[in-house]
Design a protein around this motif. Sequence first.
Motif, PDB file in Angstrom:
ATOM      1  N   GLU A   1      53.203  77.861  29.957  1.00  0.00           N
ATOM      2  CA  GLU A   1      52.513  77.013  28.970  1.00  0.00           C
ATOM      3  C   GLU A   1      53.468  76.187  28.123  1.00  0.00           C
ATOM      4  O   GLU A   1      53.271  74.981  27.951  1.00  0.00           O
ATOM      5  N   TYR A   2      54.486  76.818  27.569  1.00  0.00           N
ATOM      6  CA  TYR A   2      55.361  76.141  26.618  1.00  0.00           C
ATOM      7  C   TYR A   2      56.789  75.997  27.131  1.00  0.00           C
ATOM      8  O   TYR A   2      57.324  74.888  27.219  1.00  0.00           O
TER       9      TYR A   2
ATOM     10  N   TYR B   1      54.666  75.595  17.409  1.00  0.00           N
ATOM     11  CA  TYR B   1      53.563  75.389  18.354  1.00  0.00           C
ATOM     12  C   TYR B   1      52.484  76.423  18.063  1.00  0.00           C
ATOM     13  O   TYR B   1      52.788  77.593  17.796  1.00  0.00           O
TER      14      TYR B   1
ATOM     15  N   LYS C   1      48.400  77.087  19.602  1.00  0.00           N
ATOM     16  CA  LYS C   1      47.280  76.557  20.383  1.00  0.00           C
ATOM     17  C   LYS C   1      46.318  77.659  20.792  1.00  0.00           C
ATOM     18  O   LYS C   1      46.725  78.735  21.227  1.00  0.00           O
TER      19      LYS C   1
ATOM     20  N   SER D   1      48.482  80.970  21.610  1.00  0.00           N
ATOM     21  CA  SER D   1      49.932  80.994  21.829  1.00  0.00           C
ATOM     22  C   SER D   1      50.612  80.359  20.621  1.00  0.00           C
ATOM     23  O   SER D   1      50.246  79.258  20.203  1.00  0.00           O
TER      24      SER D   1
ATOM     25  N   VAL E   1      54.533  79.653  18.793  1.00  0.00           N
ATOM     26  CA  VAL E   1      55.990  79.658  18.928  1.00  0.00           C
ATOM     27  C   VAL E   1      56.625  79.540  17.547  1.00  0.00           C
ATOM     28  O   VAL E   1      56.287  78.649  16.770  1.00  0.00           O
TER      29      VAL E   1
ATOM     30  N   GLU F   1      63.675  80.067  19.928  1.00  0.00           N
ATOM     31  CA  GLU F   1      62.216  80.011  19.960  1.00  0.00           C
ATOM     32  C   GLU F   1      61.631  81.281  20.592  1.00  0.00           C
ATOM     33  O   GLU F   1      62.006  81.668  21.692  1.00  0.00           O
TER      34      GLU F   1
ATOM     35  N   LEU G   1      57.933  83.081  21.540  1.00  0.00           N
ATOM     36  CA  LEU G   1      56.494  82.854  21.701  1.00  0.00           C
ATOM     37  C   LEU G   1      55.769  84.192  21.660  1.00  0.00           C
ATOM     38  O   LEU G   1      56.195  85.152  22.304  1.00  0.00           O
TER      39      LEU G   1
END
Length: 217
Positions: A85-86, A116, A118, A140, A142, A150, A152
């Motif tokens: 996803e990221y 992030y 979402k 999700s 981050v 980073e 998540l």
Amino acid sequence: MFHKEGTKIIAGASIVLIASLLLTEKFLFDINWLKISLQIIALFFYVMILQFFRNPNRTIAPNEHTIVAPVDGKVVVIEEVYEEEYFKDKRLMVSIFMSPINVHVTRYAVSGKVKYSKYHPGKYLVAWHPKASTENERTSVVVENPVFGEILYRQIAGALAKRIVNYAQVDDVAVQGTDAGFIKFGSRVDLYLPLGTKINVKLQDKAVGNHTIIAQA
């Protein structure tokens, strides 16, 4: 101490409990065994709701060199996976499964800036299902930490969970150990860490939110 997400449900459950006790006393006063049985059942479900929304005070001093457990539960996965996803590359995933009797508050595992956040609608497969991480209802988030980079974390709904609450918004300043959300009635949280991160837990370990150190630098 109870979490704010349970306020309405606890209030409703209290009304139902009182009504159940009064009605059984009024209409079943001459059938003692049935009256007591129904009252015990009502009390049992009320206590279950109270314990589900409990929010123990676990204030900690943030430490940039540690990643703490974001939730209570059992460590069920520690493996390298492709995070699509990221990051869109390989990460080290640590997954914590929460049963309905665990505390369901989600706390920030690290301090940093939220990069992030979402929400994804989805299915309600059992939380330990291999596809739950990509197909179930989930959020999700981050957080960029100065030591680990980073990180998540993903809140995943389970077969019983019907609502994920996520407080993290992009550009928020996350403080390790503070409330990041809540998952109602059974779920799982996945952490995606950089490869090479020194993991401090083993499979089947019991994780305690804000107390268990998942990884350290």
